[in-house]
Write a protein that holds these residues in place. Structure first.
Motif, mmCIF file in Angstrom:
data_model
loop_
_atom_site.group_PDB
_atom_site.id
_atom_site.type_symbol
_atom_site.label_atom_id
_atom_site.label_comp_id
_atom_site.label_asym_id
_atom_site.label_seq_id
_atom_site.Cartn_x
_atom_site.Cartn_y
_atom_site.Cartn_z
ATOM 1 N N ARG A 182 35.227 36.492 52.628
ATOM 2 C CA ARG A 182 34.858 37.621 53.475
ATOM 3 C C ARG A 182 36.062 38.471 53.865
ATOM 4 N N MET A 183 37.235 37.829 54.040
ATOM 5 C CA MET A 183 38.359 38.603 54.548
ATOM 6 C C MET A 183 39.173 39.266 53.437
ATOM 7 N N ALA A 184 38.830 38.995 52.178
ATOM 8 C CA ALA A 184 39.627 39.544 51.080
ATOM 9 C C ALA A 184 39.539 41.062 51.059
ATOM 10 N N PRO A 185 40.653 41.738 50.818
ATOM 11 C CA PRO A 185 40.601 43.190 50.693
ATOM 12 C C PRO A 185 39.948 43.583 49.365
ATOM 13 N N PRO A 186 39.338 44.781 49.312
ATOM 14 C CA PRO A 186 38.582 45.183 48.117
ATOM 15 C C PRO A 186 39.481 45.586 46.968
ATOM 16 N N ILE A 187 40.007 44.624 46.234
ATOM 17 C CA ILE A 187 40.915 44.952 45.128
ATOM 18 C C ILE A 187 40.335 44.458 43.812
ATOM 19 N N GLU A 188 40.235 45.354 42.851
ATOM 20 C CA GLU A 188 39.801 44.981 41.502
ATOM 21 C C GLU A 188 40.700 45.676 40.505
ATOM 22 N N THR A 189 40.880 45.059 39.340
ATOM 23 C CA THR A 189 41.614 45.725 38.263
ATOM 24 C C THR A 189 40.664 45.892 37.086
ATOM 25 N N HIS A 190 40.658 47.088 36.512
ATOM 26 C CA HIS A 190 39.851 47.308 35.319
ATOM 27 C C HIS A 190 40.806 47.600 34.177
ATOM 28 N N ALA A 191 40.827 46.728 33.181
ATOM 29 C CA ALA A 191 41.750 46.947 32.068
ATOM 30 C C ALA A 191 41.142 46.395 30.791
ATOM 31 N N PHE A 192 41.286 47.126 29.706
ATOM 32 C CA PHE A 192 40.818 46.711 28.377
ATOM 33 C C PHE A 192 39.366 46.250 28.399
ATOM 34 N N GLY A 193 38.549 46.910 29.166
ATOM 35 C CA GLY A 193 37.141 46.546 29.188
ATOM 36 C C GLY A 193 36.833 45.313 30.022
ATOM 37 N N PHE A 194 37.841 44.737 30.647
ATOM 38 C CA PHE A 194 37.590 43.591 31.527
ATOM 39 C C PHE A 194 37.780 44.002 32.974
ATOM 40 N N THR A 195 37.017 43.379 33.844
ATOM 41 C CA THR A 195 37.216 43.579 35.274
ATOM 42 C C THR A 195 37.818 42.306 35.831
#
Lengths: 528, 305
Positions: A311-324
Motif C-alpha cells: 500500500r505504501m509503495a510509490p507509483p513507479i513502473e518502467t516500460h521497456a522493450f514491451g515489458f512492464t
C-alpha cells in the motif's frame, strides 16, 4: 494390583525384547527440562499445529475443493438460489448444516492465528535472549523456514472458502506473481492453469494446504524438536546454572503433566474463542466474483505487514522493450520480504562474524546485556509495526476519523525514520539498565528507609542484594571489541583491510556496554 | 571463562511447599485437582446436551455477544470447559503434589571427540578409495550427467500445469459496437437509467451461446459513471469517448486487479479498497494517490438507437 502389574510387565517385556526400548526410555524419562514461562511459546506453536490437524481433518470431511458452479440451496436463506462455487457452497454447508461445523471452522481459523502469533513470539524470545547462537543456528534456520511456510499455509487456508474476501486475496497474489519481470505472466498462467481465476486454483491450493505444506511442516517440526532434544534446552542464567549443566524438572512426571496439561489449556482456550468470537463470517462476504469487493478488505494479521508495504509503495513502473516492470509491486511484494527473510535466516552468522565468538552457548542472555542485538530487534519490530499499521490504514481511518492519505504518508516516511530511532533509543535504554544493575550490585537496593545521622545528614539506607541476585546480575560475559590491524608492522596494507575495518567498527558498536563491577570495586565497597 | 566478580552461590536450597509437609494441605490440593477434573466432565456433559438437545437453528440473545447461534455456542463452551479443565487439573497436580525438586543434568560439547572424527574421516577415505571415487572420473561425470538430466523430467511433466498466455492478457470482450449490459440483470442499459451522480456496473454483450465465465468478468467489468458534462476536464478525444456526462472505465484496478468499487460522489474520486489507489473521474481516471502507476483504461461509449 498384582494382576495389573503382571500384565503391564508382560507388555513392556514384549516390546523391550524386540526393540530394546527400556534403555532409551530410562534415559528419556529422566531428561531435564528447564522451566520458564517464555519456553512455553514454542509449545503453543506445536499444540496449535495439532489443533489445526484435528480441526482441519474434520473440515475435509465436508469441504468440496471444486470451482464447479452450483446453485446454493442450504439453510442460509439470504444466499438461497445464488450461483457460487462448490467450494463456497460446501463451506456454507459446514457453517450452517453440520452440527459443530461452524465451531470447528472457527477453532481452525483461531488456531491458525494463534499458531502464527505464537511462532512470532517464540522467534522474538529466541532472538532477544540469544538462544540462536552456536550450536543452535541450524534450528534457527528451520524456524525461519517454518515461519515462512506458516504464513503461506495460513494464506492458502483462508483462500479456500472462495468467498469474496478470499478471492480478492488470490487476485493480489496473482498480481504479485505477474510482477516478476519477464516470466511473471507465465508463472501466473502455470499456477492458475490459464487466465485468472480459472477453475483450477481451489483444487490446487487445497492439495498444497492439506497435504504438501503440512507434510513439510511435520518433517521440519520433527527436525526442530529432535535438535532441541539432542542439544538439550537452553536455560536462563542464575545461581547454579552454568554452560555445562541444565537445571530443571524431569520429563516424568512433572514436565509431562505440565506440558500435557498445557496442551489441553491451549486447546480449551482455542475452543472458547471458536465458541464466542466470530471469525471470518464467509456468508456475509458472498461468493467471489472479480467485479466485486468489500470495503475494508483486510488480510489476516500475519499478511498485514506485506499488504501495508504494497500500500505504501510509490507509483513507479518502467516500460521497456514491451515489458512492464511494476516496481510498485515488485519491491514491496517480493524484494523487501526476500531481503527481510534472508537477513533473518543469516542473523546468527552475521552476529558471530561481528563478535568473533565461535563458542557454544547454552546460557541465555538478558536482552539488556546485549544492547546491539536488542536494538536490532527493536528496529526490525518497528519496521514491521509501521507496515502493519499501514496495512490497516483504511480501518484506522474509518475507526479513528483520520485521513487515509495522512496515515499513508506517515507510514511512507515512518518506515525509514522510525526504525533507526528505535535502534538508538533501545540501545540507550539497555545501557541505562546495565548501569542500574551495576549500581544495584555495588550499592544494594533502595530500601525507602531514611535515617538521620548524628550530625543532621539524611541518608537512605540501601539493602545489599542476596548473593543469588547479585550473581545473576554479574554472571554475564562482556566481550571486548575485535581489533582489526589494517597494515602490518612495516606499514604495508593488509589484504581484506576494508572488510576488517567494517568488522571492527560493527564489533565496537556491538560491545558498547557499561562495565560490570570488578572484584576490586566490590572489595572497596565492602571496606566502607 | 572470565573471572566472575561474584562467585556462583550454587542452586538455592529447596523450599518445601505446604502440601509437602502438611497432610491436610496435601489432601486439600488433591480435592482441588479432583474438582478441576470433575468440572471438565461437566463440560463434556454440556457438549453432549448441546449436540443432542439444542436445535441447530436455535438463536439466543446474550449481552456482549448479541444474537448468536445457541447450538454452536454451547457446543463450543462445553468443549472449551472439558479441555481447559483437564489441563488446569494436570498443571495444578504437577505444581502442588508432584515432586518439585529441581534436578541437574550435565551437558557435553556437541563436537565429537577427536579420535571419533579421525576414525570417521579415515573410514570415508579408505572406503572411498576402495570404490575408486577419486579416480574413476568417467563414471562420476556420466553419473552426474544422468542425475542432472533425470532431474529435468519432473519439470517437463509440469509443463501442462497451464497454457502460455499468448495474446489473452491483452484482450477483453469489448469490441466496436458491443452493447453494454447491466449486471446482474443483463439487459442493455440506456442513458436514462443513469442519473447524474450514479454509478453502474456493466458487462459486454457476448455472442449468442457463449457462456460468461468469471475469467470474462475478471477482464470485462466496466463502471459507468454519470456526472455533469461541464465537470469533465478531458482533452477533445477523451471527451468524445463520453456520452452526455457518462464516462466508462475498467473496474479492474490498474495496480493489482482488485475491483475499483468505491465511488465518492462529492469529490468524483474512485478508490480501490485493496490498496487505496485513488483515481480522478473528471480527468480520465488519472491516479491522484496510492500505489497504482497507470490510470484506469477508459472505454469509448456512445448510444446506438
Amino acid at each position: 494390583m498384582k494382576a495389573r502389574e503382571r500384565a503391564a510387565g508382560a507388555v513392556a517385556n514384549y516390546i523391550d525384547e524386540r526393540t530394546g526400548a527400556a534403555k532409551w526410555m530410562k534415559k528419556t524419562l529422566t531428561k531435564v527440562f528447564p522451566d520458564h514461562w517464555s519456553f512455553m511459546l514454542g509449545e503453543i506453536v506445536m499444540y496449535s499445529f495439532i489443533i489445526l490437524l484435528l480441526s482441519g481433518t474434520f473440515l475435509t470431511f465436508w469441504f468440496d475443493p471444486s470451482m464447479r458452479e452450483v446453485e446454493y440451496e442450504g439453510s442460509y436463506e439470504p444466499l438461497e438460489g445464488v450461483h457460487m462455487s462448490a467450494a463456497y457452497a460446501s463451506a456454507l454447508h459446514i457453517s450452517f448444516d453440520v452440527r459443530g461445523g461452524l465451531l470447528m471452522r472457527q477453532i481452525h481459523h483461531w488456531a491458525a492465528l494463534i499458531f502464527l502469533a505464537a511462532m512470532v513470539a517464540h522467534l522474538l524470545r529466541v532472538f532477544f535472549t540469544g538462544a540462536f547462537r552456536k550450536p543452535r543456528e541450524m534450528n534457527w534456520i528451520i524456524g525461519v523456514g517454518l515461519l515462512t511456510l506458516g504464513i503461506v499455509e495460513g494464506f492458502l487456508g483462508y483462500s479456500l472458502p472462495d468467498d469474496l474476501l478470499s478471492g480478492t486475496g488470490i487476485r493480489i497474489a496473482e498480481a504479485i506473481m505477474q510482477a516478476i519481470p519477464v516470466v511473471g505472466s507465465y508463472i501466473s498462467y502455470f499456477v492458475f492453469g490459464g487466465a485468472f481465476p480459472g477453475e483450477l486454483f481451489i483444487p490446487r491450493i487445497y492439495v498444497a494446504h492439506v497435504l504438501l505444506i503440512p507434510g513439510i511442516f511435520l518433517a521440519l517440526i520433527t527436525a526442530h524438536l529432535m535438535l532441541v532434544w539432542y542439544q538439550k534446552h537452553t536455560q536462563y542464567p542464575g545461581p547454579g546454572r552454568t554452560e555445562r549443566n541444565v537445571v530443571g524438572y524431569p520429563l516424568l512426571p512433572v514436565y509431562m503433566a505440565k506440558a500435557g496439561g498445557f496442551f489441553f489449556i491451549v486447546f480449551g482456550f482455542t475452543a472458547f474463542l471458536g465458541a464466542v468470537a466470530q471469525i471470518n463470517p464467509i456468508w456475509v462476504y458472498g461468493p467471489y466474483t472479480p467485479a466485486q469487493i468489500g470495503a475494508g478488505s483486510q488480510p489476516d494479521w500475519y499478511m498485514g505487514w506485506l499488504d501495508g508495504l504494497v500500500r505504501m509503495a510509490p507509483p513507479i513502473e518502467t516500460h521497456a522493450f514491451g515489458f512492464t516492470i511494476s516496481w510498485n509491486i515488485l519491491i514491496p511484494g517480493l524484494i523487501v520480504p526476500g531481503i527481510i527473510f534472508t537477513l533473518m535466516a543469516l542473523y546468527p552468522f552475521i552476529e558471530s562474524w561481528i563478535t568473533g565468538d565461535k563458542r557454544e552457548h547454552h546460557l541465555l542472555e538478558r536482552p539488556r546485556n546485549n544492547p546491539n542485538r536488542t536494538a536490532i530487534g527493536a528496529m526490525s519490530l518497528t519496521f514491521i509495526l509501521v507496515t502493519l499499521i499501514n496495512g490497516g490504514n483504511d480501518l484506522l481511518a474509518t475507526h479513528f476519523d483520520l485521513s487515509i492519505n495522512q496515515i499513508m504518508w506517515f507510514s511512507r516516511i515512518g518506515v525509514f525514520v522510525l526504525p533507526p530511532i528505535a535502534f538508538v533509543v533501545t540501545k540507550r535504554i539497555c545501557i541505562a539498565l546495565q548501569r542500574a544493575d551495576r549500581e544495584m550490585v555495588l550499592h544494594g537496593k533502595e530500601s525507602g528507609r531514611l535515617v538521620m545521622l548524628p550530625h543532621g545528614e539524611f541518608i537512605e539506607v540501601h539493602t545489599p542484594l542476596s548473593p543469588e541476585k547479585a550473581y545473576t546480575l554479574t554472571q554475564h560475559e562482556q566481550l571486548p571489541p575485535l581489533t582489526a590491524p589494517e597494515s602490518d608492522q612495516r606499514g604495508v596494507a593488509l589484504p581484506r583491510g576494508i572488510r576488517n575495518r567494517i568488522r571492527a567498527r560493527w564489533s565496537a558498536a556491538a560491545s558498547e556496554q557499561v562495565a560490570k563491577p570488578t572484584v576490586d570495586e566490590l572489595k572497596e565497597i565492602e571496606h566502607h | 571463562m572470565s573471572i566472575q566478580p561474584i562467585q556462583d552461590p550454587g542452586l538455592p536450597t529447596h523450599v518445601h511447599r505446604k502440601a509437602d509437609t502438611d497432610a491436610v494441605a496435601a489432601k486439600r490440593a488433591e480435592r482441588q485437582v479432583a474438582i478441576l477434573f470433575l468440572t471438565s466432565a461437566v463440560g463434556t456433559l454440556l457438549f453432549i446436551f448441546a449436540y443432542v438437545g439444542i436445535p441447530q437453528e436455535q438463536l439466543i440473545f446474550l449481552p456482549l455477544l448479541g444474537t448468536t447461534n445457541a447450538h454452536q455456542l454451547f457446543l463450543g463452551l462445553g468443549l472449551a470447559i472439558a479441555l481447559f479443565f483437564i489441563g488446569m487439573g494436570a498443571v495444578h497436580w504437577a505444581k502442588t503434589l508432584m515432586p518439585d525438586h529441581e534436578v541437574v543434568d550435565y551437558r557435553k560439547e556437541q563436537r565429537s571427540k577427536d579420535e571419533d572424527r579421525e576414525a570417521f574421516l579415515s573410514t570415508v577415505k579408505e572406503e572411498g578409495a576402495a570404490a575408486g571415487l577419486g579416480r574413476r572420473t568417467l563414471i562420476k561425470r556420466t553419473l552426474g550427467l544422468s542425475l542432472g538430466l533425470v532431474g529435468l523430467s519432473p519439470l517437463l511433466l509440469l509443463g501442462d500445469l497451464g497454457p502460455l498466455p499468448g495474446e489473452e492478457l491483452n484482450e477483453t470482450n469489448w469490441r466496436g459496437g458491443t452493447r453494454l449490459l447491466t449486471d446482474p440483470a443483463l439487459r442493455p442499459i440506456r442513458p436514462a437509467d443513469l442519473e447524474v451522480g450514479a454509478v453502474a456496473q456493466v458487462l459486454p454483450e457476448l455472442p449468442a451461446g457463449r457462456k460468461r465465465t468469471l475469467n470474462d468478468i475478471a477482464k470485462d467489468a466496466l463502471l459507468l459513471i454519470r456526472i455533469r458534462p461541464e465537470e469533465f476536464n478531458l482533452d477533445a478525444e477523451r471527451l468524445s469517448w463520453t456520452y452526455e456526462g457518462i464516462i466508462a472505465f475498467s473496474k479492474i484496478c490498474s495496480h493489482m486487479g482488485c475491483a475499483v468499487a468505491l465511488y465518492e460522489q462529492s469529490t468524483k474520486h474512485l478508490l480501490c479498497p485493496c490498496h487505496q489507489s485513488t483515481f480522478d473521474v473528471t480527468r480520465a481516471a488519472e491516479v491522484i494517490f496510492g500505489p497504482a502507476a497507470r490510470p484506469l483504461p477508459q472505454l469509448p461509449i456512445t448510444v446506438d438507437a
